[in-house]
Structures are given as structure tokens and as C-alpha cells.
Design a protein around this motif. Sequence first.
Motif, PDB file in Angstrom:
ATOM      1  N   LEU A 152       6.883 -13.004   8.315  1.00  0.00           N
ATOM      2  CA  LEU A 152       5.710 -12.320   7.785  1.00  0.00           C
ATOM      3  C   LEU A 152       6.151 -10.999   7.173  1.00  0.00           C
ATOM      4  N   ASP A 153       5.500 -10.602   6.116  1.00  0.00           N
ATOM      5  CA  ASP A 153       5.790  -9.332   5.455  1.00  0.00           C
ATOM      6  C   ASP A 153       4.699  -8.334   5.846  1.00  0.00           C
ATOM      7  N   GLU A 154       5.103  -7.199   6.381  1.00  0.00           N
ATOM      8  CA  GLU A 154       4.120  -6.202   6.806  1.00  0.00           C
ATOM      9  C   GLU A 154       3.228  -5.756   5.661  1.00  0.00           C
ATOM     10  N   GLU A 155       3.762  -5.737   4.450  1.00  0.00           N
ATOM     11  CA  GLU A 155       2.943  -5.347   3.297  1.00  0.00           C
ATOM     12  C   GLU A 155       1.765  -6.301   3.123  1.00  0.00           C
ATOM     13  N   ASP A 156       2.009  -7.590   3.349  1.00  0.00           N
ATOM     14  CA  ASP A 156       0.931  -8.577   3.227  1.00  0.00           C
ATOM     15  C   ASP A 156      -0.115  -8.392   4.318  1.00  0.00           C
ATOM     16  N   ILE A 157       0.355  -8.057   5.528  1.00  0.00           N
ATOM     17  CA  ILE A 157      -0.580  -7.823   6.628  1.00  0.00           C
ATOM     18  C   ILE A 157      -1.440  -6.603   6.350  1.00  0.00           C
ATOM     19  N   ILE A 158      -0.814  -5.534   5.892  1.00  0.00           N
ATOM     20  CA  ILE A 158      -1.550  -4.296   5.600  1.00  0.00           C
ATOM     21  C   ILE A 158      -2.548  -4.517   4.472  1.00  0.00           C
ATOM     22  N   GLU A 159      -2.147  -5.278   3.467  1.00  0.00           N
ATOM     23  CA  GLU A 159      -3.053  -5.570   2.355  1.00  0.00           C
ATOM     24  C   GLU A 159      -4.299  -6.324   2.829  1.00  0.00           C
ATOM     25  N   ALA A 160      -4.114  -7.124   3.889  1.00  0.00           N
ATOM     26  CA  ALA A 160      -5.236  -7.909   4.424  1.00  0.00           C
ATOM     27  C   ALA A 160      -6.143  -7.094   5.345  1.00  0.00           C
ATOM     28  N   MET A 161      -5.791  -5.845   5.633  1.00  0.00           N
ATOM     29  CA  MET A 161      -6.623  -4.978   6.471  1.00  0.00           C
ATOM     30  C   MET A 161      -7.769  -4.404   5.639  1.00  0.00           C
ATOM     31  N   THR A 162      -8.673  -5.273   5.230  1.00  0.00           N
ATOM     32  CA  THR A 162      -9.769  -4.883   4.350  1.00  0.00           C
ATOM     33  C   THR A 162     -10.956  -4.369   5.165  1.00  0.00           C
ATOM     34  N   GLU A 163     -11.960  -3.876   4.467  1.00  0.00           N
ATOM     35  CA  GLU A 163     -13.081  -3.215   5.140  1.00  0.00           C
ATOM     36  C   GLU A 163     -13.953  -4.179   5.945  1.00  0.00           C
ATOM     37  N   ASP A 164     -13.745  -5.484   5.782  1.00  0.00           N
ATOM     38  CA  ASP A 164     -14.539  -6.447   6.557  1.00  0.00           C
ATOM     39  C   ASP A 164     -13.832  -6.910   7.829  1.00  0.00           C
ATOM     40  N   ILE A 165     -12.659  -6.353   8.124  1.00  0.00           N
ATOM     41  CA  ILE A 165     -11.903  -6.717   9.324  1.00  0.00           C
ATOM     42  C   ILE A 165     -12.358  -5.846  10.499  1.00  0.00           C
ATOM     43  N   ALA A 166     -12.752  -6.521  11.589  1.00  0.00           N
ATOM     44  CA  ALA A 166     -13.184  -5.800  12.795  1.00  0.00           C
ATOM     45  C   ALA A 166     -12.091  -5.721  13.848  1.00  0.00           C
TER      46      ALA A 166
END
Length: 423
Positions: free
Chosen positions: A160-174
Motif C-alpha cells: 500500500l502507498d501512504e499517499e493513496d491512503i492519505i488521498e482517501a481521507m476525504t471529508e466523508d470518512i468517519a
Amino acid sequence: MELTLEYAKQLDQTDSLNRYREEFYIKPNTIYMDGNSLGLLSKRAERTLLESLNDWKEHGIDGWTKGKHPWFFLSEKLGEMMEPLVGASANEVIVTGSTTVNLHQLVATFYKPEGKKSKILADELTFPSDIYALQSQLRIHGFDPDTHLIRVKSRDGRFLDEEDIIEAMTEDIALIILPTVLYRSGQILDMKRLTAEANKRGILIGFDGCHSIGAIPHSFSEWGVDFAYWCNYKHLNGGPGSVGGLYVNKKHFGTAPGLAGWFGSKKEKQFDMEHSLTPAESAGAYQIGTPHVLSLAPLLGALEIFAEAGIENIREKSLKINRFLMDLLDQELSDVGFNIGNPQVDVRRGGHVSLEHKEAARICKALKENGIIPDFRAPNIIRLAPVALYTSYSEVWEVVQILKKIMEERQYEKFANEREVVA
């Protein structure tokens, strides 16, 4: 430098952890390379189990408060012993439940969807049990897991790439649930960075530590991790069915448990038998039912060894012996279709080597026939785990020589290339 048996023996002679090998029950004529799935029994774990059996024998019901290891505070005592392994401060760890039960408890406690902020972020490489639990929790809240469980994609099927994980931390994630170490490839995620990024966005983050606790150091409190959970039967050698563990950052003390049970009570209130729960002011609040004493007891002895050996020393040897294994594989087996599928950089690699081959399932069977105990993970992975406390460098050298012979003689061809019922 050519890696030889003589060199392996030299490494064994200078190994400061070599003395702990005698503490474990190692089957004659067998080399155990599966400690990342189930650690071996130590003599100390056996001793503390027998001591707890004797407490039951001698004291009956009074074993809750008397005897060698009184049961009433056993989970808390073990939590204190485990705090240095996860980098926690006082009262942030409790030994209770199982991996999946603890995940359910923590999600039930900390997943609080509100408005648009209602999704859970995970990844596509995580262990399936975590996904099942997250899907279940979403359904309980009335959400469709197909839309509300977001799984970060892997770019290569291994990492997994941390950049991809961080990019997925969008405003709809609880809420975010991630592994500390990926169970197939052994990749260590950058927990410190991911936690900081989640905190910046006001998202709670928790980690599954099953494949890292007892193998690598952690600093959960320092990093600001909200919670974590793990099993204790792999690198910690707590035994099959060993009770799990969980960590809750002290900033969350006072948050009511999502799944309440009487062992989450404040100890002095537990036997008041009131119908209003007074939770413990610690991670102990997130216990549910009566502790499984005879599955807790071996951990008392197992954790004694970790306290003596030190997790930093364990990590140092783990890196060195796994590097020795990888170098030997490169030296002896570079031309028979193997690929090392774990990170090469030390800071990114957990406690096992992930060896890929299209015939992996049948090669594992041939290894077992030759007295080597490996671990298979679909579709094509042989996991080999030299464990710092009981694996010798000489054994690693022998494993590679046997694997080389298996490939030269094509011994694996008599087996079907499919996993057993238990892989």
C-alpha cells in the motif's frame, strides 16, 4: 561474501538472544518457520498456565482474589506488562477478548456517523476478518458496505502507498482501520504519518497490530493513535486461542463502551450488581465478559521473556536474521522462479519473509515433508518467519538448502498445488 554454514554458526555464537532458544519447546528434526501464525510454547508460558490451574485446584472460587495469579485483576496485570511493546502509557492497554471481538467493540465505540461523515476507510489487502466486522458494523448502522466501506487499492497487489491512503481521507470518512503490518507481504505502514494526517482531518484512526506486536516496537501514545487491537498467539507466543489485546488512547477515557459488559466496570463497583454501568477509567472499560483465565495464563510467562529480552533487541535480531534469509535465497535460489515479495528496506519490513512462487502451495507441502514448517497464503506466497527468540541462523541456512534440494529434485510435483483446509 559467500554465505556458508560456518558463517551461520558464527552468527549464532555472537547472538545475544540465542540463550532464549532453550526456553522453548522445539520439536526434534523440525525447523519451525511459522511463528508469525502461531508462536511456539515456552517453558515459562507452560509454568504460568500450570500455576493458574493450581490456583483453581487449590482455591476454587477464591482464585479470583487469592493464589499465585488472582484472576480478578489478571487482564489489567497483563495490560501493564504489554504497555512497553505497544508504546502505551499507564492503563491504556487491556488483555481481553479476541481480535475480531475487540474490533467490534472499538468500532461500536468510536464509529459515530454524522451527516455526510459516515464512511469507514480500510484497504483491499487487509485480513478478511477485519472486513467482515466492518461490513457488519455498517449494516447495524443502516449503511450499505458497498458504498460506505472504502478500500484503498494496492498499486501492485503487494503493498500500500501512504499517499493513496492519505488521498482517501476525504471529508466523508468517519473512521479509519488499517493494519500495522500487511499479513501477506510484511510491509510496515507508516503509522506515525498516517495518524498525523488523520488527526489533521479530524478522523479517528485505529490499527490492527496482529502481525506486528512482539515483532517490532510501537509508539501508539506518542503518535496519537486513537485505538488498536491485536492477537497474542503469533509473535507473543501466548498459545492457540490466546486472549487478545486492545489499546485506547487516554484522551478517550470516559467514552462509553459501544458494547457494554460487566467486566468493563470500575473494579470496586463491579459486584454492586447495579443495573447502571460505571465503566472503568481506563482501557479496562472496553472489556465485555469474564476473562478466559486459562487462555490468559500462558501470557504471563511469555511476556516475562519479552521484558527481559527487550523489544528493541528482538527487532534488531529479527531484521538481521531475515536479511540473512533473503540474502541466502538470492544466493542459492535465484534461477528457479522465486521472487521476494516483501519490502527490502528494513524500516518497511515486519517479522517475516514473503517468498512468491507459482507452485507455492505444493512447495509448502514438500517443505513439511522435509521437516520445515512454513506458512502458505493464497495465491502464491510462502511465508517464512525466523523468530528472534528461538530461530537460529544455522536453521535458516538449512531451510534454504532443503528448499534448494526440493526445487532441484522437483519433489513438489507429487503434491497438488492447492492449500490444505488450514493453510
